[in-house]
Motif scaffolding. Structure first.
Motif, short mmCIF file in Angstrom:
data_model
loop_
_atom_site.label_atom_id
_atom_site.label_comp_id
_atom_site.label_asym_id
_atom_site.label_seq_id
_atom_site.Cartn_x
_atom_site.Cartn_y
_atom_site.Cartn_z
N ARG A 126 18.44 40.00 71.55
CA ARG A 126 19.97 38.67 71.46
C ARG A 126 20.00 38.06 69.56
O ARG A 126 20.88 37.52 69.62
CB ARG A 126 19.86 37.72 72.20
N VAL B 37 16.81 34.40 82.52
CA VAL B 37 17.96 34.18 82.62
C VAL B 37 18.95 35.00 81.29
O VAL B 37 19.81 35.59 81.44
CB VAL B 37 18.52 32.30 82.64
N THR B 38 17.53 34.62 80.87
CA THR B 38 17.97 35.11 78.56
C THR B 38 18.59 36.98 79.17
O THR B 38 19.37 37.43 79.09
CB THR B 38 17.07 35.43 77.92
N VAL B 41 21.46 37.53 81.37
CA VAL B 41 22.96 37.46 80.39
C VAL B 41 22.21 38.69 79.72
O VAL B 41 24.10 38.99 79.51
CB VAL B 41 23.01 36.61 79.87
N GLU B 45 25.98 40.61 79.87
CA GLU B 45 26.87 40.92 78.81
C GLU B 45 27.77 42.54 78.61
O GLU B 45 28.59 43.41 78.32
CB GLU B 45 26.25 40.81 77.04
N LEU B 52 28.20 35.95 75.55
CA LEU B 52 27.46 34.73 76.73
C LEU B 52 27.09 34.31 75.55
O LEU B 52 25.59 34.20 75.07
CB LEU B 52 26.95 34.81 77.95
N ILE B 54 24.07 31.24 75.66
CA ILE B 54 23.47 30.85 77.36
C ILE B 54 22.72 29.17 76.50
O ILE B 54 22.73 29.00 75.38
CB ILE B 54 22.22 31.37 77.16
N MET B 58 23.07 25.72 82.50
CA MET B 58 23.16 27.96 83.00
C MET B 58 21.83 27.67 83.87
O MET B 58 21.08 28.39 83.66
CB MET B 58 23.16 28.83 82.36
N LEU B 64 27.38 30.83 85.69
CA LEU B 64 27.25 32.16 85.28
C LEU B 64 29.00 32.99 84.98
O LEU B 64 29.31 33.38 84.39
CB LEU B 64 25.86 33.25 86.10
N VAL B 68 31.01 34.20 82.81
CA VAL B 68 31.95 35.43 82.73
C VAL B 68 33.78 35.42 83.12
O VAL B 68 34.01 35.72 82.00
CB VAL B 68 31.10 35.60 83.47
#
Lengths: 316, 73
Positions: A126, B37-38, B41, B45, B52, B54, B58, B64, B68
């Motif tokens: 990321r 969660v990362t 996500v 994506e 998105l 984070i 969340m 979520l 979105v």
């Protein structure tokens, strides 16, 4: 002489960072590490912009070498310190405890090299996508806030997942750790605990003594139960109390959060061995002498170089 | 549609029945931590071709979905 892409990228002699330890990594320590050929890092910790500006001024008065600032993203002052690094034109920013994407654009526009600390492959990918120049993959051997993976496990997996350089952190205190990190694919290392006992480090002497006295089993992880504040520190009255309260039947996340308030300051500034929280890594047992930052760096890289040169002896 | 896709991705990740996941389900109840969660996500994506943010707020499936929907509308 050990050189890696990180040396050219940051214009430093040795590919080594000093970790941004809250209440410990001030302008004076950062300057000493940078003068020694590494990348010194000032911790912005839970303080406001004025504190950070003051520490940047101190570092600049002591060195003309590049240094960095570590921004703890959970800090209530994250927004204002994120602006100070831009206005002060700090060359390198490392981030911890969260996702830096919200600030990335303004930092990159200001020409800052951004190197986030990551605790997983997904996080590394990321931040690479958002423009990070490198990542620090930190294993749970380190002191302070930690994830779940070990350095041995996270570093090669992050190296495989991203194409930017990876800095290994957690469980590294000497040339052996540095040589091993390079073998795992890292292009540099970050050390905290070893620099904590540097002569230029202004932390309370009791803190240094705790680290120097510590052995392999001296640290413990607290805060795991509620998951948001998992920390490694040296076992003492504080950690024993914390663990007891954390696992008490009536424990709540809110109640436990209050236990840690002010404990880092008590350790680093007051040297309160009973009630302070002495964050330190698993390698505390390897840290047994006070030296200058420059001596630490030179000793580590001399040792790593000798080891890497001898690595051939394993291949028959 | 968004809920269904998210359900599917979560179910695949933690190996459970998609039907047991509702908008109100909290990640902590599913044993999903912030690192998970990362990862989640990122697969969302890829699926929706969006990016998105984070953050610590969340905490549930509904957060979520909101994130979105704000990107695809």
């Amino acid at each position: 002489m050990i050189k890696s892409p990180i040396c050219d990228m940051l214009k430093i002699k040795y590919p080594i960072f000093q970790g941004g330890m809250a209440w410990i990594a001030d302008g004076k320590l950062a300057a000493a590490v940078s003068n020694g050929g590494g990348l010194g890092i000032i911790s912005a910790m839970n303080a406001g912009a004025d504190y950070l500006k003051g520490q940047i001024d101190i570092a600049r008065s002591l060195t003309d070498k590049p240094f960095g600032v570590n921004i703890m993203l959970m800090s209530p002052y994250a927004d204002e310190v994120a602006e100070i690094v831009v206005s002060e034109r700090v060359p390198v920013v490392t981030t911890g405890a969260g996702n830096p994407s919200k600030y990335m654009q303004s930092w990159l526009e200001a020409g800052i090299t951004v190197i986030p600390v990551v605790a997983s492959v997904a996080m590394a990918k990321r931040v690479e996508r958002s423009g990070a120049a490198a990542v620090i993959a930190e294993g749970e051997e380190s002191g302070g806030h930690i994830g779940e993976l070990t350095t041995m496990a996270i570093v090669p997996q992050v190296c495989d997942a991203v194409s930017i350089p990876v800095i290994a952190a957690g469980g590294i205190a000497d040339g052996r750790g540095v040589a091993a990190s390079f073998m795992l694919g890292a292009a540099g290392v970050q050390l905290g605990t070893r620099f904590l006992v540097a002569k230029e480090c202004s932390v309370h002497q009791n803190y240094k003594e705790m680290v120097l006295k510590a052995n392999d089993i001296s640290t413990v992880v607290t805060g795991k139960r509620f998951g948001w504040n998992t920390c490694r520190s040296i076992k003492n009255n504080f950690t024993r109390n914390f663990s007891k309260e954390e696992y008490a039947p009536d424990a709540t996340a809110e109640k436990i959060a209050l236990l840690g308030v002010g404990a880092l300051r008590l350790a680093a500034v007051e040297g309160d061995k009973q009630n302070g929280c002495f964050l330190a890594g698993q390698i505390s047992g390897l840290v047994n002498k006070e030296q200058t930052a420059a001596e630490i760096i030179k000793e580590i890289f001399d040792e790593a170089e000798a080891l890497l040169k001898g690595a051939n002896s394993w291949v028959k | 549609m968004v809920l269904e896709k998210i359900r599917e991705l979560i179910a695949d990740k933690i190996d459970c029945e998609p039907g047991t996941i509702t908008e109100e389900t909290k990640f902590s109840d599913l044993g999903i931590d912030s690192l998970d969660v990362t990862e989640l996500v990122m697969s969302i994506e890829d699926e929706f071709n969006i990016e998105l943010e984070i953050d610590a707020s969340m905490v549930a499936v509904s957060d979520l979905i909101k994130a979105v929907e704000s990107k695809i509308k």
